[in-house]
Motif scaffolding. Structure first.
Motif, PDB file in Angstrom:
ATOM      1  N   MET A  42       0.856  -1.195   0.000  1.00 27.68           N
ATOM      2  CA  MET A  42       0.000   0.000   0.000  1.00 27.68           C
ATOM      3  C   MET A  42       0.887   1.238   0.000  1.00 27.68           C
ATOM      4  O   MET A  42       1.809   1.333   0.812  1.00 27.68           O
ATOM      5  N   SER A  43       0.611   2.175  -0.890  1.00 22.55           N
ATOM      6  CA  SER A  43       1.561   3.270  -1.124  1.00 22.55           C
ATOM      7  C   SER A  43       1.708   4.212   0.069  1.00 22.55           C
ATOM      8  O   SER A  43       2.795   4.701   0.351  1.00 22.55           O
ATOM      9  N   ASP A  44       0.623   4.431   0.815  1.00 23.09           N
ATOM     10  CA  ASP A  44       0.697   5.425   1.879  1.00 23.09           C
ATOM     11  C   ASP A  44       0.736   4.780   3.259  1.00 23.09           C
ATOM     12  O   ASP A  44       0.055   5.222   4.167  1.00 23.09           O
ATOM     13  N   CYS A  45       1.517   3.728   3.393  1.00 23.86           N
ATOM     14  CA  CYS A  45       1.580   3.006   4.666  1.00 23.86           C
ATOM     15  C   CYS A  45       3.004   3.012   5.192  1.00 23.86           C
ATOM     16  O   CYS A  45       3.932   2.576   4.507  1.00 23.86           O
ATOM     17  N   LEU A  46       3.160   3.500   6.411  1.00 27.08           N
ATOM     18  CA  LEU A  46       4.491   3.597   7.033  1.00 27.08           C
ATOM     19  C   LEU A  46       5.216   2.252   7.059  1.00 27.08           C
ATOM     20  O   LEU A  46       6.393   2.153   6.694  1.00 27.08           O
ATOM     21  N   PHE A  47       4.514   1.198   7.482  1.00 25.73           N
ATOM     22  CA  PHE A  47       5.201  -0.086   7.631  1.00 25.73           C
ATOM     23  C   PHE A  47       5.450  -0.754   6.274  1.00 25.73           C
ATOM     24  O   PHE A  47       6.422  -1.507   6.134  1.00 25.73           O
ATOM     25  N   CYS A  48       4.614  -0.493   5.265  1.00 24.35           N
ATOM     26  CA  CYS A  48       4.953  -0.964   3.915  1.00 24.35           C
ATOM     27  C   CYS A  48       6.261  -0.319   3.472  1.00 24.35           C
ATOM     28  O   CYS A  48       7.119  -0.975   2.859  1.00 24.35           O
ATOM     29  N   LYS A  49       6.427   0.966   3.794  1.00 26.34           N
ATOM     30  CA  LYS A  49       7.655   1.674   3.397  1.00 26.34           C
ATOM     31  C   LYS A  49       8.856   1.162   4.174  1.00 26.34           C
ATOM     32  O   LYS A  49       9.955   1.014   3.622  1.00 26.34           O
ATOM     33  N   LYS A  57       3.648  -8.076   3.127  1.00 23.68           N
ATOM     34  CA  LYS A  57       2.404  -7.778   2.420  1.00 23.68           C
ATOM     35  C   LYS A  57       1.495  -6.967   3.336  1.00 23.68           C
ATOM     36  O   LYS A  57       1.402  -7.242   4.539  1.00 23.68           O
ATOM     37  N   HIS A  58       0.822  -5.972   2.780  1.00 16.97           N
ATOM     38  CA  HIS A  58      -0.054  -5.139   3.604  1.00 16.97           C
ATOM     39  C   HIS A  58      -1.290  -5.901   4.046  1.00 16.97           C
ATOM     40  O   HIS A  58      -2.096  -6.345   3.231  1.00 16.97           O
ATOM     41  N   ILE A  59      -1.429  -6.043   5.360  1.00 13.84           N
ATOM     42  CA  ILE A  59      -2.643  -6.569   5.998  1.00 13.84           C
ATOM     43  C   ILE A  59      -2.955  -5.558   7.091  1.00 13.84           C
ATOM     44  O   ILE A  59      -2.058  -5.170   7.854  1.00 13.84           O
ATOM     45  N   PHE A  75      -1.783   1.132  10.909  1.00 14.96           N
ATOM     46  CA  PHE A  75      -2.772   0.160  10.425  1.00 14.96           C
ATOM     47  C   PHE A  75      -2.180  -0.761   9.362  1.00 14.96           C
ATOM     48  O   PHE A  75      -2.686  -0.881   8.246  1.00 14.96           O
ATOM     49  N   HIS A  76      -1.089  -1.394   9.761  1.00 12.92           N
ATOM     50  CA  HIS A  76      -0.432  -2.483   9.029  1.00 12.92           C
ATOM     51  C   HIS A  76      -0.110  -3.503  10.118  1.00 12.92           C
ATOM     52  O   HIS A  76       0.578  -3.160  11.095  1.00 12.92           O
ATOM     53  N   LEU A  77      -0.617  -4.720   9.958  1.00 17.46           N
ATOM     54  CA  LEU A  77      -0.471  -5.753  10.988  1.00 17.46           C
ATOM     55  C   LEU A  77       0.947  -5.809  11.559  1.00 17.46           C
ATOM     56  O   LEU A  77       1.924  -5.829  10.808  1.00 17.46           O
TER      57      LEU A  77
HETATM   58 ZN    ZN Z   1       1.259  -1.491   4.931  1.00 14.23          ZN
END
Ligand code: ZN
Ligand code: 5GP
Length: 112
Positions: free
Chosen positions: A1-8, A45-47, A95-97
């Motif tokens: 997800m592009s706007d997710c801190l933990f994805c980044k 993976k974003h969850i 809001f990233h598991l």
């Molecule tokens: Zn994420």
């Protein structure tokens, strides 16, 4: 997800103090530690939270717990707490598991 801190963080686009990484998950020290040892383990993976675990993606959970068991063993931690906050009222702020792993101090029960 592009706007997710933990994805980044998972993608290495935002720096973190990583303690472990593989193709499914990564672990890194919490920026505001609540115990002498406090790291987070997240799926790459974003969850959004535990609420989004299904039969299709639950394999990542068993993998993450295997990783936690391996890391705490390597760190010599015999007593620790694994926490996942779900929803704002329970204290979820990202809001990233993620699973918090906390150790190195006396813990109270029930948690506040
Ligand atoms: Zn994420
Ligand atoms: P939650 O409040 O959602 O259960 O947990 C989110 C955790 O992420 C918090 O403990 C918070 O300190 C941590 N955190 C927030 N932003 C960052 C960051 O940019 N880097 C790291 N390493 N941890 C973060």
């Amino acid at each position: 997800m592009s706007d997710c801190l933990f994805c980044k963080i998972a993608a290495g686009e935002i720096p973190s103090n990583k303690v472990y990484e593989d193709e499914i998950c990564c672990a890194f020290h919490d920026i505001a530690p609540q115990a002498p040892t406090h790291f987070l383990v997240i799926p790459k993976k974003h969850i959004r939270s535990v609420s989004e675990i299904t039969a299709d993606n639950s394999g990542v959970i068993s993998h993450i717990f295997q990783v936690i068991a391996k890391l705490v063993k390597e760190m010599g931690l015999e007593s620790y707490r694994v926490v996942s906050n779900i929803g704002e009222q329970a204290g979820q702020s990202v809001f990233h598991l993620h699973f918090h792993v906390l150790s190195g101090r006396d813990m109270t029960w029930p948690p506040g």
